[in-house]
Design a protein around this motif. Sequence first.
Motif, short mmCIF file in Angstrom:
data_model
loop_
_atom_site.label_atom_id
_atom_site.label_comp_id
_atom_site.label_asym_id
_atom_site.label_seq_id
_atom_site.Cartn_x
_atom_site.Cartn_y
_atom_site.Cartn_z
N GLN A 1 21.23 65.84 -1.72
CA GLN A 1 22.49 65.62 -1.03
C GLN A 1 23.58 66.62 -1.51
N TRP B 1 35.46 59.45 3.75
CA TRP B 1 34.78 60.35 2.81
C TRP B 1 34.47 59.64 1.50
N ARG C 1 32.85 57.57 -3.79
CA ARG C 1 32.71 58.89 -4.41
C ARG C 1 33.80 59.11 -5.45
N ILE D 1 28.99 59.16 -8.10
CA ILE D 1 29.28 58.01 -7.25
C ILE D 1 29.49 56.79 -8.15
N ASN E 1 34.16 56.27 0.88
CA ASN E 1 33.21 55.17 0.96
C ASN E 1 31.81 55.68 1.30
N THR E 2 30.83 55.31 0.50
CA THR E 2 29.46 55.77 0.68
C THR E 2 28.50 54.69 0.18
N THR E 3 27.24 55.03 0.05
CA THR E 3 26.26 54.07 -0.46
C THR E 3 25.71 54.55 -1.79
#
Length: 695
Positions: free
Chosen positions: A344, A371, A385, A330, A373-375
């Motif tokens: 995860q 998909w 990602r 990430i 965009n995440t934290t």
Amino acid sequence: LPETIFGATYLVVAPEHSLIETLADKIENIDEVRAYAQTAKDKEELERIAEGKEKTGVELKGIRAINPATKEDIPVWVADYVLGGYGTGAIMAVPAHDERDNEFAKKFGLEIRQVVAPRVVDPVNPPREDAKNTDRNMLHAIVMHPTEDKILSLKWKTHPWQTFITGGIEDGEDVLEAAKREVFEETGYKNMEVIKLMPYIMRAEFYAAHKEVNRKVNANVVMLKLTDLAQEVVSAEEQEQFEPVWIDSQDMKNLSPVSELAYILDWVENGDKSYTGEGVLINSGEFSDQLTMDSLPKMAEKFGKQKTTYKLRDWVFSRQRYWGEPIPLIHCEKDGVVPVPDDQLPVVLPEVKNYEPTGTGESPLAAIDEWVNTTCPECGGPAKRETNTMPQWAGSSWYFLRYTDPNNEQQFASSEKLKQWLPVDIYFGGMEHTTLHLLYSRFWNIFLHDQGLVPVSEPYTKRVPHGMILAEDGSKMSKSKGNVINPDDLVKQHGADTVRMYEMFLGPHEDSVLWSEKGIIGVARFLERIWNWINTAEFSEHDEETVSRELHKTIKKVTEDIEAYRFNTVVSNLMSFHNAVKDSPITKDSAKAFLQLLHPLAPHIASELYEQLGGENIDIQPWPKYDESMLVSDTITIAVQVNGKVRDELIVSTDSTQEEIETKALASEKVQALLSGQSPKRIIYVENRLVNIVV
């Protein structure tokens, strides 16, 4: 190898090499060279070095190189199998000792000069310190029977030996003519044709007990085939030393003493190849007779300097495409590159309708915002990602480990299952696999072993190479050439069993073979004959002895050939068995045993016929076993000669006396007609082989 410099007969530069433009004004065909170089540079490296790829190249006309060892002018070529990024981007080509150089030289008619001979010191009969040393050029002749799968050997009477036809080569004598001469002198067979000559000679050192001297010989090997069994009487001296004996070709491995036997068997089984191992130098000036490893420092000092170059390079482990394992990283503006937490994993590809390239050079995943965009696992802030995926090697480098325990939801495989199944027994693959998948999967396994996750450091017990099926003109099949044979079309026309069996029949497993659709008809007819034979046979309660012997002989041959991957001879042996017994009574049990032998090559037909004979599930039946006692015949065939020419044959019991055999020979109608009432001057009897009546 640097120590092969005396065998360098041409030079090759990579298409990227600066020499081409530096000497452009001196290269007479510079436009042709530039066009070839550009075409080559547009290809992927893997395509350029692929095994079986047809060799291409262009000579740099007007340019010559000087071999510093031989002082000869040699041609300079540009060829795409030499890579600009490896070493200097130029190689000295030694076609006798490098397979790629050898293929190139054969295609373009360049000289092939052997300078390294494999060296064998006989462990059973090593040279003796108290014996005289002698040098000799000699040969082994592998003589094939004209109609049977047998070779001719010499069974010595003075020593416990059984060897090839063996002898010396006189000064100035041609090797092939010497082979024919030795065969005639030692066995009396006179009509033969040369099949092939082993592409390299061997150096053997041993004590020759029958001459009481140490021999250091340069050994050639010639394969011949008799065109008929016409035979003359050999000299009394030869008859006192040995007698010719036919043996099954697969028993060649038992001949002794033959110091070079391992190399000979490899040539017989795997065909012509360059010799790429260590050995003793020949045709190398002052360095001749030195061992290759001993000569290396001296050659480096005289002709250059020593330097080690590694082919291993950094591995670009990312692809800009949808298909592939997501890389579990990430990207966060605050924390940088952060690994995805273990809880995860695995990162799963999103289900999408369109996974075509974006046109921007990025992976198609980059366009899927929900998909991507995440934290961030570290700070909880917004992050993205990694959108590149792993290459196909990521999955294929460890799938064999997963095969041991495919339903395990907790780990890739349990330690118990890994211990049970590893290492892999056999790795089948060509040269591309050696430099790609085999290399990568070993990386994977060695890393996992270092981590304590797999029980073996090396994943494979052995590698078995395989050849390719080439187009009828000898080129590699490719869609661009339009010469690909679609097996589905062949299956529709001939059936899956026929296609499978014909592929096995084309040639040795390790060799590349030419495709020809003409031969498939023969296999189809053979399977039709088997079908009709089983369906129309009137089965007996007991086998005739000849049928039993043929069956047990076939079981032995097929079993050994399958274990040695000689599938083409498996087919031959099955055909020979059918020809031998098709008109004889046979029991259902013997017919079922034959179908079991046929089953690996033609499973559909064999299974169906097996059930028709009352058998159940041929797939799980134990493999047939042979009886050793049934392999020994109780009869022998004796050739009957009159004045050295074969006129008749006798089939006699193995316990027949010499007197009984001579009496039967004289009673032959053919012999009586030739004698015309005369009494023979003498009768020569060679035990278990022939009777020669001299008039």
